[in-house]
Design an enzyme around this catalytic site. Sequence first.
Site, PDB file in Angstrom:
ATOM      1  N   LYS A  18      -4.921   8.387  25.356  1.00  0.00           N
ATOM      2  CA  LYS A  18      -6.351   8.723  26.014  1.00  0.00           C
ATOM      3  C   LYS A  18      -6.162  10.431  25.778  1.00  0.00           C
ATOM      4  CE  LYS A  18      -4.202   8.901  30.465  1.00  0.00           C
ATOM      5  NZ  LYS A  18      -4.115   8.127  31.887  1.00  0.00           N
ATOM      6  N   HIS A  19      -7.405  11.021  25.777  1.00  0.00           N
ATOM      7  CA  HIS A  19      -8.881  10.493  26.049  1.00  0.00           C
ATOM      8  C   HIS A  19      -9.687  10.855  25.157  1.00  0.00           C
ATOM      9  CE1 HIS A  19      -6.704  11.982  29.947  1.00  0.00           C
ATOM     10  NE2 HIS A  19      -7.645  10.784  30.699  1.00  0.00           N
ATOM     11  N   ARG A  45       2.127   7.179  40.249  1.00  0.00           N
ATOM     12  CA  ARG A  45       1.222   6.238  41.081  1.00  0.00           C
ATOM     13  C   ARG A  45       2.054   5.628  42.157  1.00  0.00           C
ATOM     14  NH1 ARG A  45      -2.630   8.780  39.847  1.00  0.00           N
ATOM     15  NH2 ARG A  45      -4.299   8.444  38.692  1.00  0.00           N
ATOM     16  N   HIS A  47     -13.933  14.162  35.864  1.00  0.00           N
ATOM     17  CA  HIS A  47     -14.062  13.386  37.080  1.00  0.00           C
ATOM     18  C   HIS A  47     -15.208  13.876  37.928  1.00  0.00           C
ATOM     19  CE1 HIS A  47      -9.908  12.653  36.228  1.00  0.00           C
ATOM     20  NE2 HIS A  47      -9.959  11.487  37.069  1.00  0.00           N
ATOM     21  N   ARG A  94      -1.087  17.837  31.973  1.00  0.00           N
ATOM     22  CA  ARG A  94      -0.843  16.414  31.713  1.00  0.00           C
ATOM     23  C   ARG A  94      -0.498  16.362  29.971  1.00  0.00           C
ATOM     24  NH1 ARG A  94      -6.427  13.740  33.731  1.00  0.00           N
ATOM     25  NH2 ARG A  94      -5.448  12.028  33.026  1.00  0.00           N
ATOM     26  N   ASP A  96     -12.611   5.208  30.118  1.00  0.00           N
ATOM     27  CA  ASP A  96     -12.013   5.746  31.179  1.00  0.00           C
ATOM     28  C   ASP A  96     -12.849   5.224  32.545  1.00  0.00           C
ATOM     29  OD1 ASP A  96     -10.397   7.264  32.894  1.00  0.00           O
ATOM     30  OD2 ASP A  96     -11.133   9.390  32.045  1.00  0.00           O
TER      31      ASP A  96
END
Length: 404
Positions: free
Chosen positions: A230-231, A139, A243, A200, A316
Amino acid sequence: MSRLQTIAICLFCILSYGCGGVASVSGNDSTDNQTAAELDSLQAEHDITFDARLWADSIMDSMTLEEMAGQLVMPAVYADDRGSALRIVKEYVTDCHIGGIVLLKGDVRGARAIADTLRAMVEVPPFIAIDAEWGLAMRLEGTPGFPRNGRIALDVDETLLFDYGYEVARECRAVGINMVLGPVLDVLPPGRRSSGIGTRSFGSDAGRVARLGVAYAKGVESGGVLSVAKHFPGHGSADADSHKRMPVVAKTRDDLEAADLLPFREYIGNGLSAIMTGHLNVPALDEEGVPVTVSKKILDDYVRKELGFKGLIITDALNMAGAGGKSAADAIMAGADMVLAPSDTEREVASIADIVRSGQFPLSGLRDRVGRVLFYKFLIARERYGSGNIGDTYEAERICKLLR
């Protein structure tokens, strides 16, 4: 075992000693000394737990309904130090009484500015969260980069993953972050990538995912930062990216237990702090076809009662299509403690307050959620945060080379 883990299980240990007494071992002074030291440690942790509960109750007693509701919501903001971003944070505090924020893309200076601004405005310590599945570089620009989980070497061990998590926690504290939205405990199906997860994940070996993911989480928490696995209950076999729409995980209960749920059971069994719900339709756990995020049958009956999880349940991002337009109130009533990144933060805070005011949800239920949030905030507030300079990256470079 980290302090956060120890505190999470200390009450059980104290009660065990209290009910059965401490066995006397004659002729072994070292054992006696060790037992006394263990009891002292347990008592110290018990005192911290008692203080945390007392503090949480006193804070709640001084809060309005809207202020309690706000503690359960964490909007997303860009890690930006420009006036517009900081103004948004101030509005979230003033209008919504938020419990924290989730940092989106930006840089170290922006992250620190957001964290400092939020902390200066609130009396209750805020959560400052970030996706750091492969370190802050996921990020934040200008931070050490690590390989994605699916690209780390096959022969890495738990010791290295612990060091990795500990280093990420150190970097987080340097910029004011106290919650890592990771590790990813999703298990991929053998022979293919999962839609929306891919590299991931640590891979398709559930045992390896559990070992590496839990070791990383232990490192993060030993470094004074909350981890969020997660998840839940596993996005690895989902047929779509949440998403974009709500995926289906079409596995039997036995298949879920053998693979997808194994890492989460290990995480919970190790006394770690928080899990994130996936926006997934899992018919084997709830035949109603609703996202896990708003399933009382999964969050309350399975996670709380069957798995015995005492930590934070966090959703989430609610602005994802997979959430199906469900509200923060829906998630809180189902058993979630906090909701992330709603599309309209003010409206969602109001929705939580409204279900209590209308009698749809008891005040005791809201206090249960807020009390758990405040408990973990009390623990995290004890940690020290740096100046915004991540500093010497030697350890990060060492770990990165070994991970590859």
